[in-house]
Design an enzyme around this catalytic site. Structure first.
Site, PDB file in Angstrom:
ATOM      1  N   TYR A 167       0.871  -1.182   0.000  1.00  0.00           N
ATOM      2  CA  TYR A 167       0.000   0.000   0.000  1.00  0.00           C
ATOM      3  C   TYR A 167       0.900   1.222   0.000  1.00  0.00           C
ATOM      4  O   TYR A 167       2.100   1.139  -0.285  1.00  0.00           O
ATOM      5  CB  TYR A 167      -0.911  -0.116   1.241  1.00  0.00           C
ATOM      6  CG  TYR A 167      -2.047   0.852   1.324  1.00  0.00           C
ATOM      7  CD1 TYR A 167      -2.859   1.111   0.219  1.00  0.00           C
ATOM      8  CD2 TYR A 167      -2.338   1.503   2.521  1.00  0.00           C
ATOM      9  CE1 TYR A 167      -3.921   2.004   0.322  1.00  0.00           C
ATOM     10  CE2 TYR A 167      -3.403   2.387   2.625  1.00  0.00           C
ATOM     11  CZ  TYR A 167      -4.185   2.637   1.516  1.00  0.00           C
ATOM     12  OH  TYR A 167      -5.225   3.515   1.612  1.00  0.00           O
ATOM     13  N   ARG A 211      -6.653   9.764 -10.948  1.00  0.00           N
ATOM     14  CA  ARG A 211      -6.017  10.523  -9.852  1.00  0.00           C
ATOM     15  C   ARG A 211      -5.521   9.504  -8.851  1.00  0.00           C
ATOM     16  O   ARG A 211      -6.195   9.179  -7.896  1.00  0.00           O
ATOM     17  CB  ARG A 211      -7.040  11.485  -9.219  1.00  0.00           C
ATOM     18  CG  ARG A 211      -6.489  12.513  -8.287  1.00  0.00           C
ATOM     19  CD  ARG A 211      -5.998  11.940  -6.941  1.00  0.00           C
ATOM     20  NE  ARG A 211      -7.003  11.768  -5.932  1.00  0.00           N
ATOM     21  CZ  ARG A 211      -6.993  10.775  -5.024  1.00  0.00           C
ATOM     22  NH1 ARG A 211      -6.059   9.839  -5.017  1.00  0.00           N
ATOM     23  NH2 ARG A 211      -7.943  10.692  -4.122  1.00  0.00           N
ATOM     24  N   LYS A 262      -5.558  -2.078  -2.589  1.00  0.00           N
ATOM     25  CA  LYS A 262      -6.670  -1.873  -1.638  1.00  0.00           C
ATOM     26  C   LYS A 262      -7.353  -3.205  -1.333  1.00  0.00           C
ATOM     27  O   LYS A 262      -7.763  -3.466  -0.203  1.00  0.00           O
ATOM     28  CB  LYS A 262      -7.689  -0.887  -2.217  1.00  0.00           C
ATOM     29  CG  LYS A 262      -7.167   0.543  -2.322  1.00  0.00           C
ATOM     30  CD  LYS A 262      -7.713   1.435  -1.214  1.00  0.00           C
ATOM     31  CE  LYS A 262      -7.056   2.805  -1.279  1.00  0.00           C
ATOM     32  NZ  LYS A 262      -7.460   3.717  -0.235  1.00  0.00           N
ATOM     33  N   GLU A 279     -12.452   4.221  -6.437  1.00  0.00           N
ATOM     34  CA  GLU A 279     -11.142   4.599  -5.918  1.00  0.00           C
ATOM     35  C   GLU A 279     -10.382   5.468  -6.908  1.00  0.00           C
ATOM     36  O   GLU A 279     -10.254   5.121  -8.085  1.00  0.00           O
ATOM     37  CB  GLU A 279     -10.330   3.315  -5.647  1.00  0.00           C
ATOM     38  CG  GLU A 279      -9.010   3.545  -4.948  1.00  0.00           C
ATOM     39  CD  GLU A 279      -9.184   4.076  -3.531  1.00  0.00           C
ATOM     40  OE1 GLU A 279     -10.071   3.590  -2.814  1.00  0.00           O
ATOM     41  OE2 GLU A 279      -8.420   4.993  -3.162  1.00  0.00           O
ATOM     42  N   ASP A 280      -9.912   6.582  -6.411  1.00  0.00           N
ATOM     43  CA  ASP A 280      -8.972   7.419  -7.149  1.00  0.00           C
ATOM     44  C   ASP A 280      -9.463   7.829  -8.542  1.00  0.00           C
ATOM     45  O   ASP A 280      -8.703   7.762  -9.532  1.00  0.00           O
ATOM     46  CB  ASP A 280      -7.593   6.752  -7.190  1.00  0.00           C
ATOM     47  CG  ASP A 280      -6.929   6.785  -5.801  1.00  0.00           C
ATOM     48  OD1 ASP A 280      -7.586   7.251  -4.845  1.00  0.00           O
ATOM     49  OD2 ASP A 280      -5.775   6.358  -5.685  1.00  0.00           O
ATOM     50  N   ASP A 322     -14.288   5.836  -1.720  1.00  0.00           N
ATOM     51  CA  ASP A 322     -13.332   5.756  -0.614  1.00  0.00           C
ATOM     52  C   ASP A 322     -12.646   7.093  -0.345  1.00  0.00           C
ATOM     53  O   ASP A 322     -12.382   7.440   0.811  1.00  0.00           O
ATOM     54  CB  ASP A 322     -12.291   4.701  -0.987  1.00  0.00           C
ATOM     55  CG  ASP A 322     -11.381   4.365   0.160  1.00  0.00           C
ATOM     56  OD1 ASP A 322     -11.853   4.366   1.299  1.00  0.00           O
ATOM     57  OD2 ASP A 322     -10.196   4.101  -0.093  1.00  0.00           O
ATOM     58  N   ASP A 323     -12.343   7.835  -1.398  1.00  0.00           N
ATOM     59  CA  ASP A 323     -11.598   9.091  -1.209  1.00  0.00           C
ATOM     60  C   ASP A 323     -12.468  10.156  -0.563  1.00  0.00           C
ATOM     61  O   ASP A 323     -11.976  10.974   0.219  1.00  0.00           O
ATOM     62  CB  ASP A 323     -11.042   9.565  -2.556  1.00  0.00           C
ATOM     63  CG  ASP A 323     -10.107   8.526  -3.122  1.00  0.00           C
ATOM     64  OD1 ASP A 323      -9.056   8.305  -2.518  1.00  0.00           O
ATOM     65  OD2 ASP A 323     -10.458   7.883  -4.133  1.00  0.00           O
ATOM     66  N   ASN A 359      -0.842  11.447   0.074  1.00  0.00           N
ATOM     67  CA  ASN A 359      -0.045  10.253  -0.253  1.00  0.00           C
ATOM     68  C   ASN A 359       0.547  10.380  -1.648  1.00  0.00           C
ATOM     69  O   ASN A 359      -0.018  11.087  -2.484  1.00  0.00           O
ATOM     70  CB  ASN A 359      -0.954   9.017  -0.230  1.00  0.00           C
ATOM     71  CG  ASN A 359      -1.503   8.747   1.148  1.00  0.00           C
ATOM     72  OD1 ASN A 359      -0.775   8.739   2.111  1.00  0.00           O
ATOM     73  ND2 ASN A 359      -2.810   8.539   1.232  1.00  0.00           N
TER      74      ASN A 359
END
Ligand SMILES: NC(=O)C1=CN([C@@H]2O[C@H](COP(=O)(O)OP(=O)(O)OC[C@H]3O[C@@H](n4cnc5c(N)ncnc54)[C@H](OP(=O)(O)O)[C@@H]3O)[C@@H](O)[C@H]2O)C=CC1
Ligand SMILES: CC(=O)C(=O)O
Ligand SMILES: [Mg+2]
Length: 615
Positions: A142, A195, A213, A284-285, A307-308, A457
């Site tokens: 991760y 992203r 993830k 995600e992202d 999630d973000d 991150n």
């Protein structure tokens, strides 16, 4: 009739329904004049034939291979004798050998590749390793290492790990889903790579984040790895480096239009829901316009969450509750500045607004505690540029025509008690900023402590390091970062000697595994706001006495699995309260009578925990 010897088959393996067998053993006779006996004999041939075939295939099948944990009996019955070294070893012993190998690798990418190779041939061993060494290995599978892996995913590629769906597959997604060779998935992480962490548009290479993830869904919440589905929706990329890379594995074209991307997402969501109606989908992202847009579009129709936006909102609220207690600044006096007004910044700020509202503030009072800053400065309603839709809710109207361009100006103007970084910009919390924050907190009381959360991150995007935060606040900081930092030992020369300071990792990994598990086990038809909020409170409540005593606001990462069970339990109860759980009400009535420990036991009975008979 019963043949102790294995059969040999005269043809290659094909699925049982299409298997036509000719037994070469003379020990099983197939009586042609008796249908019932004939069927029984054929069944026995099939079973034994498959056992033999599986022996040959077993060692190459990552979900079946037990490596040196195959017992002597299995080795005999499955014809593995001679194919393995003679010793038998528990998974734990094998894991200790693997840890030594990991330690001997020089770079984090090499360590990652070694771990990934274990996953490719022995899934149980991979997860035993990860679960027993979460502090050491999570940063590899991760953030931060997964960021480097995603940057180089095409160059490092050795084998497929996900379902790859491109814009050219429009019209046939349902057929593609049927190709997935594993059991019906329970959880899916889908990204379009637009992203990835704070690294921007990585296109197809972003698939690594979905794989990472999902590894944590298994390690941190015990979701069966065979029931996890990573998906990359490839709609092109704006990343010129990828487009010029001869090894790039994605579509070599600019991203298609937003409406075409949406039509792909629409088809994917519908096909996934029709194929696996009980599967939970985590976005995600996705770049922020899509992140907010898709969440709005799908959340009332499918079992999904972002999630973000939501996972991060929940994890930051979970930490904020404990941070306020430690800060000495009462909740109602807190003033929060956010550097970054994207998916995560706005998602977190909205989650905190909900907290304040639940604590009795009006929505306006709650919203007024937040000042969001982006590349153009403080987000205000009268700023000359056109504000993105997701920022409007937090646009300040009390700035009396003033515009604040830099973070330092904003800090001087707001005098915040907390500074949250979700701007993916390394070092943006520099010494002047952190000292200004500390001064503004201490002005109201020397024993007050600043809350500083550089959450971006991977580490190369962190707004500041833990060492800097401790030094620039003279040790008074309450700190959480997105990627992990080590403890710091610092002597400030104030007569206290060397003091150890402990950082927190404020990462959505504390929430999404438990949120997903609770959603699955409650058979929830939707992921409600209350489920996300409840996860945050359960996380805050999971910090134990020893952790509190050393100033932690999250459980130690080694306890993430224990924490996920508690979160899952509370999420299940929230799903029930919200009327979205499809678990029978008679079962719920039973759990109500029996209490949390029985519900916990129910959850623990259902989670994956690779052990072998030798462990
Ligand atoms: N710890 C955790 O669990 C999580 C951490 N994150 C991290 O948060 C970061 C942001 O993610 P996300 O919100 O989705 O990204 P977005 O792209 O949606 O938002 C980034 C925001 O930061 C602003 N920004 C960028 N550079 C600067 C700068 N130099 N000064 C001021 N503002 C700046 C952008 O401004 P503008 O709007 O003007 O472009 C934008 O508002 C990433 O690094 C990600 O890894 C995300 C989710 C979870
Ligand atoms: C942690 C996470 O989801 C991110 O950085 O995007
Ligand atoms: Mg993310």
């Amino acid at each position: 009739m019963h043949c102790p010897r294995p059969l040999s088959l005269t043809q290659e393996y094909t699925p049982p329904s299409a298997l036509s067998l000719k037994a070469t053993s003379d020990s099983i006779a197939i009586p042609l004049d008796n249908d019932a006996l004939q069927q029984e004999a054929v069944k026995e041939i099939l079973e034994q034939g498959l056992a033999l075939l599986s022996a040959q295939h077993m060692m190459r099948a990552p979900f079946l291979n037990k490596g040196l944990s195959h017992t002597n009996e299995e080795r005999t019955t499955k014809n593995l004798t001679g194919l393995l070294p003679h010793v038998t070893e528990s998974l734990k012993t094998q894991a200790s050998r693997s840890m030594a190998m990991i330690d001997s690798r020089q770079t984090d990418i090499d360590k990652y590749l070694y771990l990934s190779s274990i996953k490719s041939y022995n899934v149980d061993l991979f997860y035993r390793l990860l679960m027993d060494n979460v502090r050491q290995l999570m940063p590899l599978v991760y953030t931060p290492t997964i960021g480097d892996v995603c940057l180089q995913y095409s160059a490092l590629y050795t084998r497929p790990e996900a379902l790859h769906i491109s814009i050219n597959h429009r019209g046939s997604i349902k057929e593609i889903l049927q190709n997935w060779p594993h059991e019906s998935p329970e959880i899916c992480v889908v990204t379009d790579g637009s992203r990835i962490l704070g690294l921007g548009d990585l296109g197809f290479n972003g698939v690594g984040i979905a794989v990472g993830k999902l590894a944590l869904y298994t390690a941190a919440a015990g979701i069966n790895p065979q029931k996890t589905l990573p998906v990359i929706l490839d709609t092109g990329t704006s990343n010129e480096k990828n487009l010029d890379d001869p090894h790039y594995l994605g579509l070599r074209q600019q991203r298609v239009s937003p409406s075409e991307q949406q039509s792909l997402a629409d088809e994917f969501m519908q096909a996934a829901n029709e194929t696996w109606p009980n599967m939970v989908i985590q976005f995600e992202d996705f770049e922020n316009t899509k992140a907010f847009g898709y969440l709005d579009r799908y959340r009332d129709q499918y079992t999904c969450f972002n999630d973000d936006i939501q996972g991060t909102g929940s994890v930051v609220l979970g930490g904020y509750i404990g941070a306020v207690d430690l800060s000495g600044v009462p909740l109602e006096e807190q003033r929060l500045v956010f550097m970054g007004a994207g998916s995560a910044g706005v998602g977190v700020a909205k989650q905190l607004v909900e907290y304040y509202v639940r604590r009795g503030l009006s929505e306006d009072e709650a919203r007024n505690k937040f000042w969001l800053v982006d590349t153009k400065g403080l987000v205000t309603a009268d700023r000359p540029d056109k504000l993105a839709e997701h920022k409007k809710y937090f646009a300040r109207t009390d700035n009396a025509g003033q515009q604040f361009k830099t973070l330092e100006e904003v800090i001087k103007y707001v005098k915040p008690s907390a500074l949250v970084g979700l701007a993916a910009t390394y070092g943006i919390f520099d010494e002047r900023v952190v000292r200004a924050l500390t001064a503004s907190v201490k002005e109201a009381g020397q024993d007050r402590r600043p809350i500083l959360f550089p959450l971006s991150n991977p580490l190369t995007k962190a707004e500041c390091t833990f060492e800097e935060a401790v030094k620039w606040t003279d040790g008074s900081v309450i700190f959480a970062s997105g990627s992990p930092f080590a403890d710091e030992q610092i002597d400030f020369g104030d007569g206290q000697g060397t003091v150890t300071y402990y950082p927190n990792q404020g990462n959505n990994v504390y929430v999404f595994p438990g949120l997903g598990l609770g959603t699955i086990l409650s058979k929830a038809s939707r992921v409600t706001d209350d489920m996300v909020y409840t996860a945050a409170v359960a996380l805050a409540d999971s910090v134990n006495k020893e952790e509190r005593e050393i100033g932690l606001i999250y459980p130690r990462i080694d306890r993430v699995r224990e924490t996920s069970i508690v979160i899952a339990r509370e999420v299940m109860k929230s799903a029930r309260r919200g009327g979205v759980s499809k678990v029978e009400s008679s079962q719920w009535n039973l759990w109500d009578q029996q209490g949390d420990s029985v519900l916990d036991a129910y959850i623990k009975d259902r989670v994956y925990d690779p052990l072998c008979s030798l462990c």
